[in-house]
Design a protein around this motif. Structure first.
Motif, PDB file in Angstrom:
ATOM      1  N   LEU A 302      48.161  39.381  51.338  1.00  0.00           N
ATOM      2  CA  LEU A 302      48.815  40.675  51.558  1.00  0.00           C
ATOM      3  C   LEU A 302      48.758  41.095  53.022  1.00  0.00           C
ATOM      4  N   ASN A 303      47.761  40.606  53.749  1.00  0.00           N
ATOM      5  CA  ASN A 303      47.645  40.925  55.173  1.00  0.00           C
ATOM      6  C   ASN A 303      48.326  39.910  56.074  1.00  0.00           C
ATOM      7  N   HIS A 304      48.811  38.813  55.494  1.00  0.00           N
ATOM      8  CA  HIS A 304      49.463  37.761  56.278  1.00  0.00           C
ATOM      9  C   HIS A 304      50.784  37.370  55.601  1.00  0.00           C
ATOM     10  N   LYS A 469      48.423  49.719  49.264  1.00  0.00           N
ATOM     11  CA  LYS A 469      48.773  51.139  49.276  1.00  0.00           C
ATOM     12  C   LYS A 469      48.811  51.667  50.699  1.00  0.00           C
ATOM     13  N   HIS A 470      47.886  51.197  51.509  1.00  0.00           N
ATOM     14  CA  HIS A 470      47.832  51.579  52.919  1.00  0.00           C
ATOM     15  C   HIS A 470      47.968  50.309  53.748  1.00  0.00           C
ATOM     16  N   SER A 471      49.035  50.194  54.495  1.00  0.00           N
ATOM     17  CA  SER A 471      49.329  48.952  55.209  1.00  0.00           C
ATOM     18  C   SER A 471      48.275  48.600  56.250  1.00  0.00           C
ATOM     19  N   ASN A 472      47.500  49.588  56.672  1.00  0.00           N
ATOM     20  CA  ASN A 472      46.464  49.344  57.682  1.00  0.00           C
ATOM     21  C   ASN A 472      45.080  49.201  57.062  1.00  0.00           C
ATOM     22  N   SER A 473      45.021  48.811  55.788  1.00  0.00           N
ATOM     23  CA  SER A 473      43.729  48.705  55.094  1.00  0.00           C
ATOM     24  C   SER A 473      42.788  47.714  55.771  1.00  0.00           C
ATOM     25  N   GLY A 474      43.346  46.604  56.253  1.00  0.00           N
ATOM     26  CA  GLY A 474      42.519  45.600  56.906  1.00  0.00           C
ATOM     27  C   GLY A 474      41.627  44.851  55.924  1.00  0.00           C
ATOM     28  N   ILE A 475      40.594  44.208  56.452  1.00  0.00           N
ATOM     29  CA  ILE A 475      39.654  43.418  55.667  1.00  0.00           C
ATOM     30  C   ILE A 475      38.305  44.140  55.656  1.00  0.00           C
ATOM     31  N   PRO A 476      37.769  44.477  54.493  1.00  0.00           N
ATOM     32  CA  PRO A 476      36.496  45.215  54.450  1.00  0.00           C
ATOM     33  C   PRO A 476      35.314  44.353  54.868  1.00  0.00           C
ATOM     34  N   GLU A 477      34.232  45.018  55.222  1.00  0.00           N
ATOM     35  CA  GLU A 477      32.989  44.319  55.553  1.00  0.00           C
ATOM     36  C   GLU A 477      32.386  43.698  54.294  1.00  0.00           C
ATOM     37  N   PHE A 478      31.584  42.656  54.498  1.00  0.00           N
ATOM     38  CA  PHE A 478      30.879  42.033  53.392  1.00  0.00           C
ATOM     39  C   PHE A 478      29.698  42.898  52.947  1.00  0.00           C
ATOM     40  N   LYS A 480      26.263  42.633  52.448  1.00  0.00           N
ATOM     41  CA  LYS A 480      25.337  41.629  52.987  1.00  0.00           C
ATOM     42  C   LYS A 480      24.254  41.230  51.990  1.00  0.00           C
ATOM     43  N   GLU A 481      24.046  42.032  50.931  1.00  0.00           N
ATOM     44  CA  GLU A 481      23.088  41.642  49.895  1.00  0.00           C
ATOM     45  C   GLU A 481      23.501  40.346  49.205  1.00  0.00           C
ATOM     46  N   ARG A 482      24.796  40.035  49.260  1.00  0.00           N
ATOM     47  CA  ARG A 482      25.329  38.896  48.497  1.00  0.00           C
ATOM     48  C   ARG A 482      25.148  37.562  49.202  1.00  0.00           C
ATOM     49  N   TYR A 483      24.747  37.560  50.473  1.00  0.00           N
ATOM     50  CA  TYR A 483      24.510  36.282  51.139  1.00  0.00           C
ATOM     51  C   TYR A 483      23.491  35.466  50.351  1.00  0.00           C
ATOM     52  N   GLY A 484      23.829  34.205  50.146  1.00  0.00           N
ATOM     53  CA  GLY A 484      22.916  33.305  49.460  1.00  0.00           C
ATOM     54  C   GLY A 484      23.244  33.061  48.008  1.00  0.00           C
ATOM     55  N   PHE A 485      24.197  33.857  47.435  1.00  0.00           N
ATOM     56  CA  PHE A 485      24.431  33.782  45.989  1.00  0.00           C
ATOM     57  C   PHE A 485      25.885  33.508  45.612  1.00  0.00           C
ATOM     58  N   GLY A 486      26.626  32.816  46.446  1.00  0.00           N
ATOM     59  CA  GLY A 486      27.990  32.457  46.066  1.00  0.00           C
ATOM     60  C   GLY A 486      29.020  33.189  46.892  1.00  0.00           C
ATOM     61  N   ILE A 487      30.132  33.593  46.254  1.00  0.00           N
ATOM     62  CA  ILE A 487      31.205  34.281  46.949  1.00  0.00           C
ATOM     63  C   ILE A 487      30.752  35.694  47.300  1.00  0.00           C
ATOM     64  N   LEU A 488      30.971  36.070  48.541  1.00  0.00           N
ATOM     65  CA  LEU A 488      30.600  37.411  48.976  1.00  0.00           C
ATOM     66  C   LEU A 488      31.508  38.456  48.330  1.00  0.00           C
ATOM     67  N   GLN A 489      31.014  39.669  48.221  1.00  0.00           N
ATOM     68  CA  GLN A 489      31.799  40.777  47.706  1.00  0.00           C
ATOM     69  C   GLN A 489      31.993  41.809  48.808  1.00  0.00           C
ATOM     70  N   PRO A 490      33.049  42.630  48.713  1.00  0.00           N
ATOM     71  CA  PRO A 490      33.298  43.629  49.760  1.00  0.00           C
ATOM     72  C   PRO A 490      32.400  44.842  49.604  1.00  0.00           C
TER      73      PRO A 490
END
Length: 503
Positions: A302-304, A469-478, A480-490
């Motif tokens: 959606l951003n590309h 919904k908002h074209s300037n939404s961008g990519i949210p931060e990770f 960081k608790e999820r590092y080490g356990f698979g796919i990161l969540q936003p």
């Protein structure tokens, strides 16, 4: 020994205990050891920095010490290896020297209250591999297609709806995956009444699971407060009832995976209560990563716009000549799913940017570790050895140009075929992207997961108009608790608008 004599001896022992522990934690580096960085806080070492943002911390340590070093984290010495050329020395080492099972058992108990007698991860994988690959893959793929349609086409209203993209992705994938592996409420996929029951039941499972998922990373690190522990216990009790042996025995269209896993638990001598707990563990293991992966993939598309156009064009090329609408289809063949090099590149790039599992081994005996460049280091019994492919190779600037950027064709050759040649300092890499693990611990559900992700994205983009919904939404931060356990969540969700396309 009398109580009178025992009491002062006990006091002396307690006084000596800190000294004994201090000697264990003091640790002096020997010439054959990797560089040692104990941190400035006794016992805790680098626990705070490592727990706050592992990727940032380990990248800093890599700049300071190179691609192998040992750190102290809460009394534990962990050797970090970040040289992908040397990963095979760990990935293929026998469990008698570098063991995965010990740490897995710790996490199973901390996160899901699961204790399995004589648990051996590799034995379990060997049993389950037969049910998730090869001849069973096609039946799983077909079941997933029907279950995705049940969830996505529940409302034929062609009005715009708004919602969180993460919620849409995670809930749909987990619910459809749950129905595919654990079974439906009734046998007929096409019966409206059966579909209603599946939607209601899978929604109940997802809602409870999502509540639990918010606490799992803290549970894995033994950081839950007393209040949180009580709340987690209540959520688990509800999920154990939903996944009880009694309920699962009444399911229709159960997968061979479920039947094999139940039989495996019975052979281990596990009672029904523990079987329910193990079923919840497996729900997280099998379904916890696909939904977040879909979220990131759709958000990148959606951003590309160029990437979105390339993927949609490929879908139309593969499926456009079939002479039937998507709603009329009863499945997508493996041949069609395998003929999507553009989508495959997009998925690989998405996982490169967002898959961040630790590959962890317990060192069971003093051993040596020989790296690809000839260097040799000692590993000490009782330490932990950890690979973190997210830092290297996945985000390594020596391997990928602008590694922090999404490039949908990064894994495509100019002629449109899959690109497999990546280099680090002139050496061609065997391991250049490791979202699925590797060696003896490669994810056994990889092919089912890829097929499921492809089918969901295909159905959504083919049958719905989707936009930010908002074209300037961008990519949210990770998160960081999820590092080490698979796919990161936003850290937060991204709002989208979507509606069913006109037939």
């Amino acid at each position: 020994m009398s109580f009178a004599l025992w009491t002062p001896l006990l006091g002396i022992s307690l006084l000596l205990l800190p000294l004994l522990l201090w000697r264990r934690w003091r640790r002096t580096r020997l010439p054959s050891d990797p560089p040692l960085d104990k941190g400035h806080i006794p016992w805790f070492g680098h626990a705070m920095e490592f727990g706050k943002d592992p990727a940032k911390f380990l990248s800093k340590m890599k700049q300071k010490h190179g691609d192998i070093f040992t750190i102290r984290v809460a009394g534990k010495f962990i050797t970090i290896l970040l040289d992908p050329c040397s990963y095979d020395a760990v990935l293929w080492e026998s469990n008698s020297k570098l063991d995965f099972g010990k740490y897995a058992r710790i996490l199973m108990e901390r996160m899901f209250d699961v204790k399995l007698p004589n648990f051996e991860p590799n034995d379990e994988k060997a049993i389950l591999r037969l049910t998730l690959q090869n001849k069973n893959l096609s039946s799983l793929t077909k079941a997933m297609f029907f279950n995705l349609k049940t969830l996505l086409f529940s409302d034929q209203n062609q009005q715009w709806k708004e919602g969180g993209l993460f919620h849409l992705s995670y809930s749909t994938m987990l619910r459809a995956g749950y129905l595919t592996l654990y079974g439906n409420e009734e046998e007929n996929y096409d019966d409206p009444s059966s579909q209603d029951k599946d939607r209601a039941h899978s929604s109940e499972v997802y809602n409870e699971f999502y509540k639990l998922d918010r606490f799992l990373m803290r549970a894995a690190r033994s950081m839950l407060t007393t209040v949180e522990q009580k709340e987690v216990a209540r959520i688990k009790e509800r999920l154990w009832k939903l996944l009880s042996v009694e309920r699962l025995n009444c399911k229709a269209n159960k997968s061979s995976w479920l039947e094999s896993y139940k039989k495996h638990l019975e052979e281990l001598g596990v009672d029904e209560d523990m079987q329910s707990r193990a079923m919840l563990l497996q729900l997280w293991v099998t379904q916890g990563n696909a939904g977040p992966a879909v979220f990131w993939l759709l958000l990148f598309l959606l951003n590309h716009p160029a990437a979105m156009a390339a993927v949609q064009g490929e879908f139309e090329k593969v499926l456009g000549h079939r002479g039937q609408t998507v709603k009329q289809m009863h499945g997508i063949s493996q041949e069609m799913l395998d003929n999507t090099p553009v989508f495959d590149s997009v998925l690989k790039e998405t996982l490169r940017l967002t898959a961040a599992p630790f590959i962890t081994r317990e060192v069971l005996e003093d051993a040596s570790l020989r790296l690809a460049d000839g260097r040799e280091y000692s590993l000490r019994k009782g330490d932990r050895l950890c690979l973190f492919p997210y830092v290297s190779p996945q985000m390594d600037a020596d391997i990928y140009e602008d590694p922090e950027k999404f490039k949908y064709d990064r894994f495509l050759n100019p002629d449109g075929t899959e690109k497999k040649e990546f280099y680090k300092r002139g050496t061609r890499l065997k391991h250049y992207n490791l979202p699925w693990g590797a060696g003896i611990n490669t994810c056994i559900g990889k092919f089912h997961a890829i097929n499921s992700i492809k089918q969901f994205v295909f159905l959504l983009l083919s049958c719905f108009d989707v936009e930010l919904k908002h074209s300037n939404s961008g990519i949210p931060e990770f998160d960081k608790e999820r590092y080490g356990f698979g796919i990161l969540q936003p850290e937060g969700d991204i709002m989208v608008r979507y509606k069913l396309k006109a037939s």
